[in-house]
Scaffold this active site. Structure first.
Site, PDB file in Angstrom:
ATOM      1  N   SER A  14       0.819  -1.225   0.000  1.00  0.00           N
ATOM      2  CA  SER A  14       0.000   0.000   0.000  1.00  0.00           C
ATOM      3  C   SER A  14       0.846   1.265   0.000  1.00  0.00           C
ATOM      4  CB  SER A  14      -0.958   0.000   1.198  1.00  0.00           C
ATOM      5  OG  SER A  14      -0.309  -0.371   2.388  1.00  0.00           O
ATOM      6  N   THR A  15       2.043   1.177  -0.579  1.00  0.00           N
ATOM      7  CA  THR A  15       2.883   2.361  -0.735  1.00  0.00           C
ATOM      8  C   THR A  15       2.782   2.946  -2.141  1.00  0.00           C
ATOM      9  OG1 THR A  15       4.799   0.988  -1.307  1.00  0.00           O
ATOM     10  CG2 THR A  15       4.526   1.579   1.016  1.00  0.00           C
ATOM     11  N   GLY A  17       0.045   2.905  -6.050  1.00  0.00           N
ATOM     12  CA  GLY A  17      -0.994   2.379  -6.901  1.00  0.00           C
ATOM     13  C   GLY A  17      -2.282   1.960  -6.235  1.00  0.00           C
ATOM     14  N   ILE A  18      -2.729   0.757  -6.591  1.00  0.00           N
ATOM     15  CA  ILE A  18      -3.987   0.224  -6.088  1.00  0.00           C
ATOM     16  C   ILE A  18      -3.978   0.150  -4.569  1.00  0.00           C
ATOM     17  CG2 ILE A  18      -5.417  -1.867  -5.997  1.00  0.00           C
ATOM     18  CD1 ILE A  18      -4.673  -2.360  -8.924  1.00  0.00           C
ATOM     19  N   ARG A  38       7.822  -2.063   1.188  1.00  0.00           N
ATOM     20  CA  ARG A  38       9.279  -1.981   1.375  1.00  0.00           C
ATOM     21  C   ARG A  38       9.777  -0.560   1.571  1.00  0.00           C
ATOM     22  NH1 ARG A  38      11.337  -4.937  -3.879  1.00  0.00           N
ATOM     23  NH2 ARG A  38       9.623  -3.665  -4.691  1.00  0.00           N
ATOM     24  N   TYR A 158       4.075 -14.671 -14.459  1.00  0.00           N
ATOM     25  CA  TYR A 158       3.123 -13.827 -13.735  1.00  0.00           C
ATOM     26  C   TYR A 158       1.713 -14.389 -13.836  1.00  0.00           C
ATOM     27  CZ  TYR A 158       0.252  -9.746 -12.578  1.00  0.00           C
ATOM     28  OH  TYR A 158      -0.686  -8.913 -12.029  1.00  0.00           O
ATOM     29  N   ILE A 191      -6.018  -0.733 -14.636  1.00  0.00           N
ATOM     30  CA  ILE A 191      -6.175   0.301 -13.615  1.00  0.00           C
ATOM     31  C   ILE A 191      -5.096   1.357 -13.843  1.00  0.00           C
ATOM     32  CG2 ILE A 191      -6.242   0.811 -11.162  1.00  0.00           C
ATOM     33  CD1 ILE A 191      -8.511  -1.032 -12.122  1.00  0.00           C
ATOM     34  N   THR A 193      -3.197   4.455 -12.583  1.00  0.00           N
ATOM     35  CA  THR A 193      -2.895   5.100 -11.306  1.00  0.00           C
ATOM     36  C   THR A 193      -1.977   6.297 -11.537  1.00  0.00           C
ATOM     37  OG1 THR A 193      -0.838   3.884 -10.827  1.00  0.00           O
ATOM     38  CG2 THR A 193      -2.932   2.780 -10.292  1.00  0.00           C
TER      39      THR A 193
END
Length: 267
Positions: A14-15, A17-18, A38, A158, A191, A193
């Protein structure tokens, strides 16, 4: 705006983008949000912004590829807040080298699985004992990817890792549902951002927009609102579900954009 009132919620990655969008919306809905990632400077800034908006947030440094930092995050959160109600697994390193099967090395494959699947598995494993102590259990929300819906031209590892997140979601839901622990997955579409907008070429935006069923791209808040539902008591009877939040991108045949161009309504 109290759908998550007083719930303790960890939002990994949560540092940027989404993850930032989820953290802000969760706090606005009354959750006590643990921002983690991080990058300490960015994480502290996110938590500070939330507090300025009147929300409850703190930052905890964590690397999803480091089991020790995951253990510390879970232990510190449980000790500080007395438990864990919601875990949103958003952390993943999408910038790792990937490719076709013939191009991938074992190291490339392992690095992506370590970041995008193993870390999600391990943080769930660490959080489960604390959620099982809660009278109302807990909610786990995994952030998947539309890459897991079908084969991919280049991002093989991925796509496979995110397909693993889908199955992990259903396995956790089945194995711990009787302990009042729910697990669901949100698959984002395109998305855009503040962090990635400059790096998304217009030609890619055009391709997506021609196939999306609504008239815009996605934004972090679109994913956040789905996560609020899954984290709230409103979804007590919902578990093991994988939902696409993609503007309808994956709900039609792959030729719809081309048929639109020629004015055909056959498909």
């Amino acid at each position: 705006m109290d759908r998550l009132k007083d719930k303790v919620a960890i939002v990994t990655g949560s540092t940027s983008g989404i993850g930032i969008g989820i953290a802000h919306v969760y706090a606005a809905e009354g959750a006590k949000v643990i921002v983690c990632g991080r990058r300490a400077e960015k994480g502290e800034a996110v938590a500070d912004d939330i507090r300025k908006e009147g929300g409850d947030a703190s930052f905890h440094q964590m690397d999803i590829t480091d089991p020790g930092s995951i253990e510390k995050l879970i232990a510190d959160t449980a000790e500080t807040y007395g438990g864990i109600d919601i875990l949103v697994n958003n952390a993943a390193n999408v910038g790792l080298p990937d490719g076709r099967v013939d191009e991938l090395t074992i190291e490339m494959w392992d690095n992506i699985f370590q970041s995008d699947l193993r870390g999600t598995f391990y943080i769930i494993k660490c959080a489960l004992p604390h959620m099982m102590k809660n009278a109302k259990g807990g909610s786990i929300v995994n952030i998947g990817s539309m890459a897991s819906c079908s084969g991919d031209l280049g991002s093989t590892a991925y796509a496979c890792a995110k397909a693993g997140v889908d199955m992990l979601t259903q396995s956790v839901a089945l194995q711990y549902g009787k302990k009042n622990i729910r697990c669901n997955c949100v698959r984002p579409g395109l998305i855009v951002t503040p962090q990635n907008e400059a790096h998304v070429p217009q030609v890619l935006k055009d391709i997506f927009l021609s196939n999306i069923m609504v008239n815009r791209y996605g934004c972090p808040e679109d994913i956040a609102h789905a996560c609020v539902y899954f984290g709230s008591d409103e979804s007590e009877y919902v578990s093991g579900q994988i939902i696409n939040v993609d503007g309808g991108l994956n709900s039609h045949t792959t030729t719809v954009a081309q048929f639109r161009e020629i004015g055909s309504r056959t498909w």
